[in-house]
Design a protein around this motif. Structure first.
Motif, short mmCIF file in Angstrom:
data_model
loop_
_atom_site.label_atom_id
_atom_site.label_comp_id
_atom_site.label_asym_id
_atom_site.label_seq_id
_atom_site.Cartn_x
_atom_site.Cartn_y
_atom_site.Cartn_z
N HIS A 72 0.87 -1.17 0.00
CA HIS A 72 0.00 0.00 0.00
C HIS A 72 0.92 1.23 0.00
CE1 HIS A 72 -2.58 -3.17 1.67
NE2 HIS A 72 -3.61 -2.45 1.26
N VAL A 73 0.93 1.99 -1.09
CA VAL A 73 1.78 3.16 -1.22
C VAL A 73 0.91 4.39 -1.03
CG1 VAL A 73 3.42 4.39 -2.70
CG2 VAL A 73 3.29 1.87 -2.78
N CYS A 74 1.15 5.12 0.06
CA CYS A 74 0.24 6.18 0.50
C CYS A 74 0.68 7.57 0.05
CB CYS A 74 0.17 6.19 2.02
SG CYS A 74 -0.39 4.65 2.75
N ALA A 75 -0.29 8.36 -0.40
CA ALA A 75 -0.09 9.79 -0.58
C ALA A 75 -0.22 10.44 0.80
CB ALA A 75 -1.16 10.34 -1.53
N PRO A 76 0.16 11.70 0.94
CA PRO A 76 -0.05 12.36 2.23
C PRO A 76 -1.54 12.45 2.56
CG PRO A 76 1.50 13.60 0.87
CD PRO A 76 0.90 12.54 -0.01
N ALA A 87 -9.54 13.65 15.15
CA ALA A 87 -9.13 14.11 13.82
C ALA A 87 -9.68 13.12 12.80
CB ALA A 87 -7.61 14.19 13.73
N ARG A 88 -9.83 13.61 11.59
CA ARG A 88 -10.35 12.77 10.51
C ARG A 88 -9.56 13.09 9.25
NH1 ARG A 88 -15.05 13.83 7.65
NH2 ARG A 88 -15.46 15.48 9.14
N ALA A 89 -9.16 12.01 8.52
CA ALA A 89 -8.36 12.21 7.31
C ALA A 89 -8.75 11.19 6.25
CB ALA A 89 -6.87 12.08 7.62
N VAL A 90 -8.48 11.56 4.99
CA VAL A 90 -8.62 10.66 3.85
C VAL A 90 -7.26 10.56 3.19
CG1 VAL A 90 -9.73 10.26 1.62
CG2 VAL A 90 -11.03 11.29 3.49
N THR A 91 -6.84 9.35 2.89
CA THR A 91 -5.55 9.11 2.25
C THR A 91 -5.77 8.29 0.99
OG1 THR A 91 -4.51 9.02 4.45
CG2 THR A 91 -3.23 8.16 2.59
N TYR A 92 -5.25 8.78 -0.13
CA TYR A 92 -5.28 8.00 -1.36
C TYR A 92 -4.12 7.00 -1.30
CZ TYR A 92 -8.49 11.38 -3.53
OH TYR A 92 -9.55 12.18 -3.86
N VAL A 93 -4.41 5.76 -1.69
CA VAL A 93 -3.43 4.69 -1.58
C VAL A 93 -3.37 3.92 -2.90
CG1 VAL A 93 -2.79 2.61 -0.31
CG2 VAL A 93 -3.96 4.48 0.89
N ASN A 94 -2.19 3.85 -3.49
CA ASN A 94 -1.98 2.97 -4.65
C ASN A 94 -1.73 1.58 -4.11
OD1 ASN A 94 -2.17 4.97 -6.64
ND2 ASN A 94 -0.02 5.51 -6.41
N MET A 95 -2.51 0.62 -4.59
CA MET A 95 -2.42 -0.74 -4.10
C MET A 95 -1.78 -1.63 -5.16
SD MET A 95 -4.01 -3.07 -1.84
CE MET A 95 -4.62 -4.73 -2.02
N PHE A 96 -0.77 -2.36 -4.73
CA PHE A 96 -0.09 -3.32 -5.59
C PHE A 96 -0.23 -4.69 -4.96
CE2 PHE A 96 1.90 0.76 -6.18
CZ PHE A 96 2.09 0.85 -7.54
N GLN A 97 -0.38 -5.73 -5.77
CA GLN A 97 -0.43 -7.09 -5.23
C GLN A 97 0.12 -8.07 -6.25
OE1 GLN A 97 -4.57 -7.48 -4.21
NE2 GLN A 97 -5.07 -8.45 -6.13
N GLY A 98 0.64 -9.17 -5.73
CA GLY A 98 1.18 -10.21 -6.59
C GLY A 98 1.38 -11.48 -5.80
N PRO A 99 1.75 -12.56 -6.50
CA PRO A 99 1.92 -13.85 -5.83
C PRO A 99 3.12 -13.83 -4.89
CG PRO A 99 2.60 -13.99 -8.13
CD PRO A 99 2.01 -12.63 -7.93
N ALA A 100 2.94 -14.33 -3.68
CA ALA A 100 4.00 -14.35 -2.67
C ALA A 100 5.17 -15.20 -3.14
CB ALA A 100 3.45 -14.88 -1.35
N LYS A 101 6.37 -14.73 -2.81
CA LYS A 101 7.60 -15.47 -3.11
C LYS A 101 8.48 -15.40 -1.86
CE LYS A 101 7.65 -14.62 -8.07
NZ LYS A 101 8.46 -14.28 -9.21
N ASP A 102 9.67 -16.02 -1.94
CA ASP A 102 10.57 -15.92 -0.78
C ASP A 102 11.07 -14.48 -0.67
OD1 ASP A 102 13.36 -15.60 -2.03
OD2 ASP A 102 12.57 -17.37 -3.09
N ASP A 103 11.65 -14.16 0.47
CA ASP A 103 12.03 -12.78 0.76
C ASP A 103 13.07 -12.20 -0.19
OD1 ASP A 103 10.25 -12.66 2.83
OD2 ASP A 103 11.73 -13.13 4.38
N SER A 104 13.84 -13.03 -0.88
CA SER A 104 14.91 -12.51 -1.72
C SER A 104 14.50 -12.31 -3.18
CB SER A 104 16.13 -13.44 -1.65
OG SER A 104 15.79 -14.70 -2.19
#
Length: 144
Positions: A72-76, A87-104
């Motif tokens: 989840h890549v967030c704008a301010p 307080a109340r806020a709205v944040t636009y979020v670019n969402m990326f997803q893909g098949p899980a792999k090992d950490d490297s």
């Protein structure tokens, strides 16, 4: 002595940390820490789900599919309301997803999955600012 914060800069900073912490911790599957960002009776909503309280939020998060990785890549955040204890806020979020792999191994993605809006209400507690209500709204989806 606490200084006067007329523009709400301290509140904005603390609540922005909660927004970013939420996104990072959900992506890293650090759900216990994520739940601690909420007040004890906090609410987490997304399409088709409403979970209230740490136990229910944790149960939902633990049921997330492990075969899919997200980022989840967030704008301010845009603060619609800033008060002494709320307080109340709205944040636009670019969402990326893909098949899980090992950490490297980088995850394969075909592009942005969509744009999500985080609608969050924050409350000031004895332990500092916490999320009282989080709602993820899907604003745009990528068509292939």
């Amino acid at each position: 002595m606490k200084h006067h914060d007329p523009a709400g800069a301290d509140t904005k900073s603390a609540c922005t940390d909660l927004v970013l912490g939420f996104a990072y911790l959900v992506d890293q599957r650090r759900y216990d820490e994520l739940c601690n960002l909420f007040v004890p009776d906090g609410v987490f909503e997304r399409p088709g789900l409403r979970a209230e309280g740490h136990e229910n939020i944790l149960a939902f998060l633990n049921a997330r599919p492990v075969a899919i990785e997200t980022r989840h890549v967030c704008a301010p955040p845009f603060f619609e309301q800033i008060g002494k204890d709320r307080a109340r806020a709205v944040t636009y979020v670019n969402m990326f997803q893909g098949p899980a792999k090992d950490d490297s191994t980088p995850i394969d993605i075909a592009g942005i999955a969509g744009v999500v809006e985080f609608h969050q209400t924050f409350t000031h507690t004895g332990d500092g600012w916490r999320i009282a209500h989080h709602e993820s709204r899907v604003a745009m989806v990528t068509t292939r």
